[in-house]
Write an enzyme that holds these catalytic residues in place. Structure first.
Site, mmCIF file in Angstrom:
data_model
loop_
_atom_site.group_PDB
_atom_site.id
_atom_site.type_symbol
_atom_site.label_atom_id
_atom_site.label_comp_id
_atom_site.label_asym_id
_atom_site.label_seq_id
_atom_site.Cartn_x
_atom_site.Cartn_y
_atom_site.Cartn_z
ATOM 1 N N SER A 114 -25.558 -29.851 51.389
ATOM 2 C CA SER A 114 -24.584 -30.284 52.407
ATOM 3 C C SER A 114 -23.172 -29.784 52.134
ATOM 4 C CB SER A 114 -24.568 -31.819 52.479
ATOM 5 O OG SER A 114 -25.818 -32.321 52.885
ATOM 6 N N GLU A 123 0.809 -1.225 0.000
ATOM 7 C CA GLU A 123 0.000 0.000 0.000
ATOM 8 C C GLU A 123 0.840 1.271 0.000
ATOM 9 O OE1 GLU A 123 -3.137 0.747 -0.184
ATOM 10 O OE2 GLU A 123 -4.112 -1.206 -0.085
#
Length: 791
Positions: A329, A70
């Site tokens: 429990s 680019e």
């Protein structure tokens, strides 16, 4: 001239300032795993998926491909590349249409921040904005803008979002082919989208690869290999690896990056798959949750809040990691550990699993079975309710609640209620997250800690138990055999050895199992988020198998066992007194046990609740040498003998062998003392059933007989046990009927809440044709059950 141009530029710069996005609002909120992969993302206000990233968080291969394709002179030009602009303009004049862009990375960022019409005035404005960017920002900052805001097709912007959406990986891990693909994609995001046009995307990618070879950035062999890779038509911008955790952490997002967690992606997927597979075979509306926590750092490595986030029939949107539920429990290990610290018990203290009333509170066991005499370790492993309630009554509910709060576990009580005996059986509220946090103490020398969901959370810890108590409790729970393994001494490596505890709330609404290994603490909850009962779903049968599957899937870690604290020791103790034997032939030592002790203290057996006179144990009495009966000091008996008796708790006597009952029984008062000896309510007699009776159907009937349960004497409510199982309750003086469903040998016991009892053995046989020989099954529990064994 130059000074004049600079003056104009600065004037325009002041009058036309750059419009920069607000960092907090311009990015999707992303919650990421430990390796940076996204767990879940939430788009920005405009529905755009954009994840913040910096150049050092992107693969260098992508940076090379981007800049060389680019903008080859990005690091040198002032924002505009005049040579590229002239070349693009000449090509435009010759062809009558644009053949190359000529735009630099800086100019592309300018167009992203300030969109403009595609004409000459618009191009001039773009060039001006590019100069502005170069004036106000460094090259690295401009490149960062591009990495975060470049368009990649549809609602995806930025290289990180594109990498996850199209490739399923972070931008840090791109290959040569993937880097080339993402470098070219912003040129034509719609035309090159790999999920819609994979062939077109492949051609564009190869063009970048050829350019990289032409400029000798990448060697030709590497480029040739990269071209072999197939562009997959994938698009997934919305990862959902831990959706409920991400939803919980969404508001913790910061402008400088995503919310970073400790989640291990592989472990998260494994646990989620195990839960999804498990719940697929459960009834409708059943959900499940799991937590996996690293003990050393308290980091949450896996967080699954529901069975399936997208399944509304299973309430997938409800996070059961945070939900307050009855813990069943699961609080019992902490009670036993605190009782050890207080010097009340050691691991083999004699406890009694038998019917009893605690100021009107009359709990039962989950299985409605009673064991009789049992050690503290076995009572905890088997989660027996009566020993736990008895122990809590002695420790004190308020003190127990205070200790849990000091350790970081805050229980919630029903309205207008406070700590009471029901808390140990689940009569409170707690979350899976809180319980797992408390259980980490068993692997951290008693230090429980607040679980860490994100990397910015500090370690916060409190003492739940002393190091010695935590070590003993973990050892007890670890010695509880895994039911998914065959019986016997199957050796497991340390990473698979787990100290585990189950829990089931009232009405089968919640099933729990929490396990602790050297490295991890794992918590499981199974049930219905709407609180409806799930019959048959309980901790040992439902949650425990899921726990063991998860434990077996955890990363292996080999090493020595953790050291045992100096405060922990092993000692031989005796039942029923609970203390050390005085020798090999100690007459007060009826049964020998090997116990874990804390601080070298060996507490005696707790006082017998059924003893209204609070007599000492052992008890010293005087007996008549001629009759063997008890005499008082003022009885006219020459040369009485002193006898020391080690007494068993009265409620345990129905389970003792005849020999142990005789050894523990206090002789009757000798009539020579001249004092009346009369029956009272402390005596119970089973009526209508003589020992060794054989019951069979009348005549030729094949229906098994029905037993009338009737007793004389006793105090308060009577409990009827058949082979150890509770079959009926009845007030004194009333009767109950019990229909037999199978033949066999039976042991019937009636008890009251004061520990008085009577027992009888009998046989039930079925009917048959005249002359047919009857065959009885093998005797079942012909004698009272032995210590700690279920009938």
């Amino acid at each position: 001239m130059c000074l004049y141009a600079i003056t104009i530029f600065l004037s325009l710069d002041a009058g036309l300032p750059l419009s920069l996005p607000e960092a907090r609002k311009s990015f999707a909120v992303t919650v990421v795993a430990d390796d940076g992969s996204p767990l879940r993302s939430f788009p920005d206000a405009g529905g755009v998926w954009r994840y913040p990233v910096t150049p050092d968080q992107v693969s260098p291969l992508y940076i090379d491909a981007l800049l060389n394709y680019e903008d080859h002179h990005f690091w040198r030009h002032p924002g505009i590349n005049p040579l590229s602009m002239i070349r693009a303009f000449i090509q435009f004049l010759q062809a009558g249409r644009p053949l190359s862009g000529g735009s630099t990375i800086t100019m592309q960022v300018a167009r992203i921040l300030h969109p403009h019409p595609r004409n000459i005035p618009g191009k001039l404005m773009q060039m001006f904005r590019a100069l502005q960017l170069e004036h106000h920002f460094s090259k690295t900052e401009i490149l960062t803008f591009y990495l975060n805001y470049a368009p990649f097709g549809g609602p995806v912007e930025g290289v990180q979002a594109a990498s996850f959406a199209y490739l399923g990986k972070p931008a840090k891990e791109l290959s040569h082919a993937e880097a080339a693909l993402l470098a070219v994609l912003p040129q034509a995001p719609t035309r090159f989208r790999p999920d819609r046009h994979p062939r077109r995307a492949t051609r564009a990618r190869n063009k970048v690869l050829d350019r990289m070879a032409k400029f000798d950035i990448w060697d030709r062999k590497t480029v040739a290999d990269a071209k072999i890779e197939t562009v997959m038509p994938r698009f997934d911008p919305r990862p959902m690896m831990a959706p409920l955790l991400a939803r919980r952490l969404k508001n913790r997002a910061r402008p400088d990056g995503p919310v970073r967690t400790f989640i291990d992606p592989f472990l998260q997927i494994t646990v989620a798959d195990l839960i999804r597979g498990f719940t697929a075979s459960t009834p409708d509306h059943t959900s499940a949750a799991a937590l996996v926590v690293e003990n050393s750092t308290l980091a949450v490595r896996a967080y699954v809040g529901s069975a399936d986030f997208l399944d509304n029939s299973r309430f997938g949107h409800v996070d059961m990691v945070q939900a307050l539920r009855s813990p069943g429990s699961t609080l019992k290990p902490f009670l036993y550990g605190i009782a050890m610290e207080e010097g009340l018990i050691h691991s083999e203290s004699l406890m009694v699993d038998a019917p009893f009333s605690f100021s009107g509170y009359r709990p039962d066991n989950f299985t409605r079975h009673f064991t009789g005499p049992v050690g503290a370790a076995e009572a905890l492993q088997r989660s027996l309710n009566l020993p736990a309630v008895d122990l809590l009554d002695r420790v004190g509910p308020k003190y127990f609640d205070t200790r849990l709060r000091q350790g970081g576990l805050k229980l919630r009580y029903p309205t207008h209620q406070g700590p009471n005996l029901t808390m140990i059986l689940g009569g409170v509220g707690a979350s899976l997250e809180e319980l797992v946090s408390a259980y980490t103490a068993l692997a951290r020398n008693g230090l429980a800690g607040k679980l860490r969901l994100t990397k910015d959370q500090p370690i916060r810890e409190r003492y739940m138990l002393s190091p010695g108590a935590a070590c003993i409790i973990r050892q007890i729970l670890q010695e509880n055999r895994r039911p998914d393994l065959p019986a016997g001494r199957l050796s497991l490596d340390r990473s698979r050895q787990v100290a585990w505890k189950t829990g089931t709330s009232y009405g089968f609404r919640d099933a729990w199992t929490i396990g602790v290994t050297d490295r991890y603490t794992v918590g499981i909850w199974v049930g219905r988020p709407d609180g409806a009962p799930s019959p048959g779903q309980y901790g040992r049968a439902t949650a425990a198998p899921l726990l063991f599957h998860i434990v077996d899937s955890l990363p292996r870690q080999y090493g020595p066992s953790p050291p045992v604290p100096d405060s922990v020791d092993r000692a031989e103790i005796c039942w029923p007194l609970g203390t050390r034997p005085t020798g090999n032939d100690d007459p007060l030592c009826h049964k020998r046990r090997r116990a874990w002790t804390l601080n070298h203290v060996i507490p005696p057996t707790l006082p017998d609740r059924a003893d209204r006179h609070w007599q000492p144990n052992p008890l010293t009495v005087w007996v008549n040498p001629e009759t063997g009966l008890r005499v008082e000091p003022d009885c006219p008996v020459p040369d009485p003998h002193k006898k020391i008796i080690a007494r068993w708790p009265r409620a345990a006597e129905p389970w003792l062998s005849p020999r142990l009952r005789r050894k523990s029984r206090i002789p009757r008062l000798d009539p020579v003392c001249g004092r009346p000896v009369s029956d009272s309510a402390d005596t119970i007699r089973i009526m209508g059933v003589a020992p060794d009776t054989v019951f069979r159907p009348p005549g030729a009937s094949t229906r098994l007989p029905t037993l009338t349960l009737e007793a004389q004497g006793g105090r308060g409510e009577l409990y009827w046990l058949l082979n150890g199982d509770l079959i009926a309750r009845s007030p004194v003086g009333s009767t109950r009927l019990y229909p037999f469903t199978r033949t066999g040998h039976y042991h019937l016991t009636v008890m009251d809440l004061a520990g008085n009892y009577d027992s009888v053995e009998f046989v039930v046989i079925g009917g048959g044709r005249p002359g047919e020989r009857m065959t009885l099954p093998i005797p079942v529990n012909l004698r009272p059950p032995k210590f700690g064994l279920r009938a």
